[in-house]
Design a protein around this motif. Structure first.
Motif, PDB file in Angstrom:
ATOM      1  N   ALA A 284       1.775   6.542  -1.458  1.00  0.00           N
ATOM      2  CA  ALA A 284       2.739   5.445  -1.438  1.00  0.00           C
ATOM      3  C   ALA A 284       2.278   4.327  -0.517  1.00  0.00           C
ATOM      4  O   ALA A 284       2.375   3.136  -0.857  1.00  0.00           O
ATOM      5  CB  ALA A 284       4.107   5.962  -0.999  1.00  0.00           C
ATOM      6  N   VAL A 285       1.763   4.683   0.650  1.00  0.00           N
ATOM      7  CA  VAL A 285       1.231   3.692   1.596  1.00  0.00           C
ATOM      8  C   VAL A 285       0.075   2.927   0.962  1.00  0.00           C
ATOM      9  O   VAL A 285       0.003   1.688   1.025  1.00  0.00           O
ATOM     10  CB  VAL A 285       0.771   4.385   2.892  1.00  0.00           C
ATOM     11  N   THR A 286      -0.832   3.656   0.345  1.00  0.00           N
ATOM     12  CA  THR A 286      -2.022   3.048  -0.243  1.00  0.00           C
ATOM     13  C   THR A 286      -1.666   2.187  -1.443  1.00  0.00           C
ATOM     14  O   THR A 286      -2.259   1.120  -1.655  1.00  0.00           O
ATOM     15  CB  THR A 286      -3.023   4.147  -0.647  1.00  0.00           C
ATOM     16  N   ARG A 287      -0.712   2.615  -2.226  1.00  0.00           N
ATOM     17  CA  ARG A 287      -0.294   1.839  -3.396  1.00  0.00           C
ATOM     18  C   ARG A 287       0.271   0.486  -2.962  1.00  0.00           C
ATOM     19  O   ARG A 287      -0.040  -0.546  -3.562  1.00  0.00           O
ATOM     20  CB  ARG A 287       0.741   2.629  -4.207  1.00  0.00           C
ATOM     21  N   PHE A 288       1.101   0.480  -1.930  1.00  0.00           N
ATOM     22  CA  PHE A 288       1.644  -0.773  -1.415  1.00  0.00           C
ATOM     23  C   PHE A 288       0.505  -1.680  -0.940  1.00  0.00           C
ATOM     24  O   PHE A 288       0.467  -2.875  -1.240  1.00  0.00           O
ATOM     25  CB  PHE A 288       2.618  -0.508  -0.264  1.00  0.00           C
ATOM     26  N   ALA A 289      -0.440  -1.097  -0.190  1.00  0.00           N
ATOM     27  CA  ALA A 289      -1.544  -1.880   0.357  1.00  0.00           C
ATOM     28  C   ALA A 289      -2.431  -2.456  -0.743  1.00  0.00           C
ATOM     29  O   ALA A 289      -2.886  -3.600  -0.654  1.00  0.00           O
ATOM     30  CB  ALA A 289      -2.371  -1.022   1.310  1.00  0.00           C
ATOM     31  N   CYS A 290      -2.699  -1.673  -1.777  1.00  0.00           N
ATOM     32  CA  CYS A 290      -3.501  -2.167  -2.904  1.00  0.00           C
ATOM     33  C   CYS A 290      -2.814  -3.341  -3.590  1.00  0.00           C
ATOM     34  O   CYS A 290      -3.468  -4.330  -3.953  1.00  0.00           O
ATOM     35  CB  CYS A 290      -3.749  -1.042  -3.913  1.00  0.00           C
ATOM     36  N   CYS A 291      -1.507  -3.249  -3.764  1.00  0.00           N
ATOM     37  CA  CYS A 291      -0.775  -4.343  -4.403  1.00  0.00           C
ATOM     38  C   CYS A 291      -0.791  -5.592  -3.538  1.00  0.00           C
ATOM     39  O   CYS A 291      -1.033  -6.699  -4.037  1.00  0.00           O
ATOM     40  CB  CYS A 291       0.664  -3.915  -4.680  1.00  0.00           C
ATOM     41  N   ALA A 292      -0.518  -5.434  -2.254  1.00  0.00           N
ATOM     42  CA  ALA A 292      -0.493  -6.588  -1.352  1.00  0.00           C
ATOM     43  C   ALA A 292      -1.856  -7.263  -1.298  1.00  0.00           C
ATOM     44  O   ALA A 292      -1.960  -8.501  -1.347  1.00  0.00           O
ATOM     45  CB  ALA A 292      -0.063  -6.146   0.046  1.00  0.00           C
ATOM     46  N   ALA A 293      -2.914  -6.467  -1.209  1.00  0.00           N
ATOM     47  CA  ALA A 293      -4.267  -7.027  -1.137  1.00  0.00           C
ATOM     48  C   ALA A 293      -4.627  -7.728  -2.441  1.00  0.00           C
ATOM     49  O   ALA A 293      -5.202  -8.826  -2.434  1.00  0.00           O
ATOM     50  CB  ALA A 293      -5.271  -5.919  -0.830  1.00  0.00           C
ATOM     51  N   SER A 294      -4.306  -7.116  -3.559  1.00  0.00           N
ATOM     52  CA  SER A 294      -4.630  -7.712  -4.852  1.00  0.00           C
ATOM     53  C   SER A 294      -3.903  -9.037  -5.049  1.00  0.00           C
ATOM     54  O   SER A 294      -4.485 -10.025  -5.513  1.00  0.00           O
ATOM     55  CB  SER A 294      -4.274  -6.744  -5.980  1.00  0.00           C
ATOM     56  N   LEU A 295      -2.632  -9.080  -4.715  1.00  0.00           N
ATOM     57  CA  LEU A 295      -1.861 -10.308  -4.874  1.00  0.00           C
ATOM     58  C   LEU A 295      -2.386 -11.428  -3.981  1.00  0.00           C
ATOM     59  O   LEU A 295      -2.299 -12.604  -4.327  1.00  0.00           O
ATOM     60  CB  LEU A 295      -0.386 -10.040  -4.582  1.00  0.00           C
ATOM     61  N   SER A 305      -2.733 -16.205   2.729  1.00  0.00           N
ATOM     62  CA  SER A 305      -2.641 -15.619   1.385  1.00  0.00           C
ATOM     63  C   SER A 305      -1.773 -14.367   1.324  1.00  0.00           C
ATOM     64  O   SER A 305      -1.629 -13.760   0.261  1.00  0.00           O
ATOM     65  CB  SER A 305      -4.041 -15.297   0.854  1.00  0.00           C
ATOM     66  N   VAL A 306      -1.190 -13.967   2.448  1.00  0.00           N
ATOM     67  CA  VAL A 306      -0.285 -12.811   2.445  1.00  0.00           C
ATOM     68  C   VAL A 306       0.973 -13.173   1.661  1.00  0.00           C
ATOM     69  O   VAL A 306       1.610 -14.189   1.927  1.00  0.00           O
ATOM     70  CB  VAL A 306       0.096 -12.404   3.881  1.00  0.00           C
ATOM     71  N   VAL A 307       1.320 -12.338   0.695  1.00  0.00           N
ATOM     72  CA  VAL A 307       2.494 -12.626  -0.140  1.00  0.00           C
ATOM     73  C   VAL A 307       3.723 -11.923   0.433  1.00  0.00           C
ATOM     74  O   VAL A 307       3.608 -10.900   1.110  1.00  0.00           O
ATOM     75  CB  VAL A 307       2.262 -12.196  -1.605  1.00  0.00           C
ATOM     76  N   PRO A 308       4.911 -12.444   0.174  1.00  0.00           N
ATOM     77  CA  PRO A 308       6.135 -11.800   0.672  1.00  0.00           C
ATOM     78  C   PRO A 308       6.283 -10.376   0.130  1.00  0.00           C
ATOM     79  O   PRO A 308       5.831 -10.054  -0.963  1.00  0.00           O
ATOM     80  CB  PRO A 308       7.256 -12.705   0.136  1.00  0.00           C
ATOM     81  N   GLU A 309       6.962  -9.555   0.906  1.00  0.00           N
ATOM     82  CA  GLU A 309       7.131  -8.150   0.512  1.00  0.00           C
ATOM     83  C   GLU A 309       7.856  -8.010  -0.817  1.00  0.00           C
ATOM     84  O   GLU A 309       7.556  -7.112  -1.600  1.00  0.00           O
ATOM     85  CB  GLU A 309       7.872  -7.375   1.599  1.00  0.00           C
ATOM     86  N   ALA A 310       8.795  -8.911  -1.091  1.00  0.00           N
ATOM     87  CA  ALA A 310       9.542  -8.819  -2.349  1.00  0.00           C
ATOM     88  C   ALA A 310       8.618  -8.931  -3.546  1.00  0.00           C
ATOM     89  O   ALA A 310       8.835  -8.277  -4.592  1.00  0.00           O
ATOM     90  CB  ALA A 310      10.600  -9.922  -2.407  1.00  0.00           C
TER      91      ALA A 310
END
Length: 316
Positions: A284-295, A305-310
């Motif tokens: 779960a931690v890694t999935r969130f990080a992969c999404c945030a990094a990809s976005l 370039s950091v996107v909002p958590e929402a």
């Protein structure tokens, strides 16, 4: 108390936004530096942070400090030095958005941080201390980094490390390997790329992660796989999470740092020791990080370039 304090470079990334007929680029200045990118993700995702480092007493240095302050990142550990210029990095992008760097850093302010300039009160007052290798490329910053790591370890802080290999900044590959090895031996949590694992040991990411757990005393490993996602591992098991697909990549600058900060933010929410995370929790931690990094790759720059958590949750 700060959740995470990082030490290292704060710099300006000059990213190409267009080019003339002869190929000379038009560059856009962006706030960056791996520890800054890392903390920007943490701060955006609900953690309290501060940076220890040095900038020049110049326009870019003041801009960078102001940017961190605007994000809520503590700047009381940043020294402004009139004797050196703020470090500059010039980014070159290929057709897929992958970047390479050239640095104006001979010396840059980040390399000139001295041991006596470290704000040790910040280290007393944090849960996690994070560092990378750019502050180990030369003196006096190397000695300052080593002193900060030793102090944080003595105070019982969790140590986070990212090799963040930039070959042009080292005199040779042997010097880079020696300092990365030192950093790995200090760390509880490591974010390392598949390319860095291959550079160090010629191993697969999976084998490299196990080597870190069994031979280096690392308690939690994220081995990133570029656009494919990330492998994760601790004593309880391992697994792999893919990155989201279908995104239009513009610039990968800072994506690895944002992965690291995003993963740390989710790890801290669990309130557990790194070696006690279950496979499901690590996934779960890694999935969130992969999404945030990809976005983050859908726009230029690192810190910005950091996107909002929402937005991350929406993709999840």
């Amino acid at each position: 108390m700060k959740d995470v304090v990082a030490l290292g470079e704060l710099l300006i990334d000059f990213a190409p936004v267009s080019a003339d007929e002869a190929g000379y680029p038009t560059l856009k200045a962006q706030p960056g530096g791996a520890p800054g990118n890392f903390l920007a993700a943490l701060q955006s995702y609900g953690c309290s942070t501060a940076l220890i480092g040095k900038v020049g007493d110049d326009a870019f240095g003041h801009l960078l400090v102001g940017t961190l302050q605007g994000l809520g990142i503590g700047t009381e550990g940043i020294v402004t030095d009139p004797a050196v210029f703020t470090t500059l990095a010039f980014v070159t992008l290929d057709a897929t958005g992958n970047r390479s760097f050239s640095f104006a850093r001979k010396p840059g302010a980040d390399t000139c941080l001295r041991t006596e300039e470290i704000n040790y009160t910040l280290l007393d007052d944090c849960k996690v201390f994070h560092f990378g290798t750019l502050s180990l490329t030369g003196e006096p910053a190397r000695e300052a980094t080593q002193a900060a790591v030793a102090y944080a370890k003595k105070q019982g802080k969790l140590i986070s490390f990212d090799p963040n290999l930039r070959k042009p900044l080292w005199p040779d590959e042997a010097a880079a390997k020696a300092q990365i090895e030192w950093g790995l031996h200090q760390a509880d949590i490591v974010k390392i790329s598949d390319e860095e694992i291959d550079f160090l040991w010629g191993l697969t990411p999976e084998a490299g992660a196990q080597k870190l757990l069994k031979e280096y005393g690392v308690r939690l490993v994220y081995a990133t796989l570029g656009p494919k996602g990330s492998h994760f591992a601790n004593q309880n098991g391992c697994g792999e999470v893919p990155s989201p697909t279908g995104l239009h990549v513009i610039d990968t600058t800072g994506a690895g740092d944002i992965f690291g900060g995003s993963a740390m933010s989710q790890f801290l929410r669990l309130g557990k020791a790194p070696e006690t995370l279950t496979v499901d929790e690590m996934a779960a931690v890694t999935r969130f990080a992969c999404c945030a990094a990809s976005l983050s790759t859908q726009t230029h720059g690192g810190i910005n370039s950091v996107v909002p958590e929402a937005e991350v949750r929406k993709v999840l």
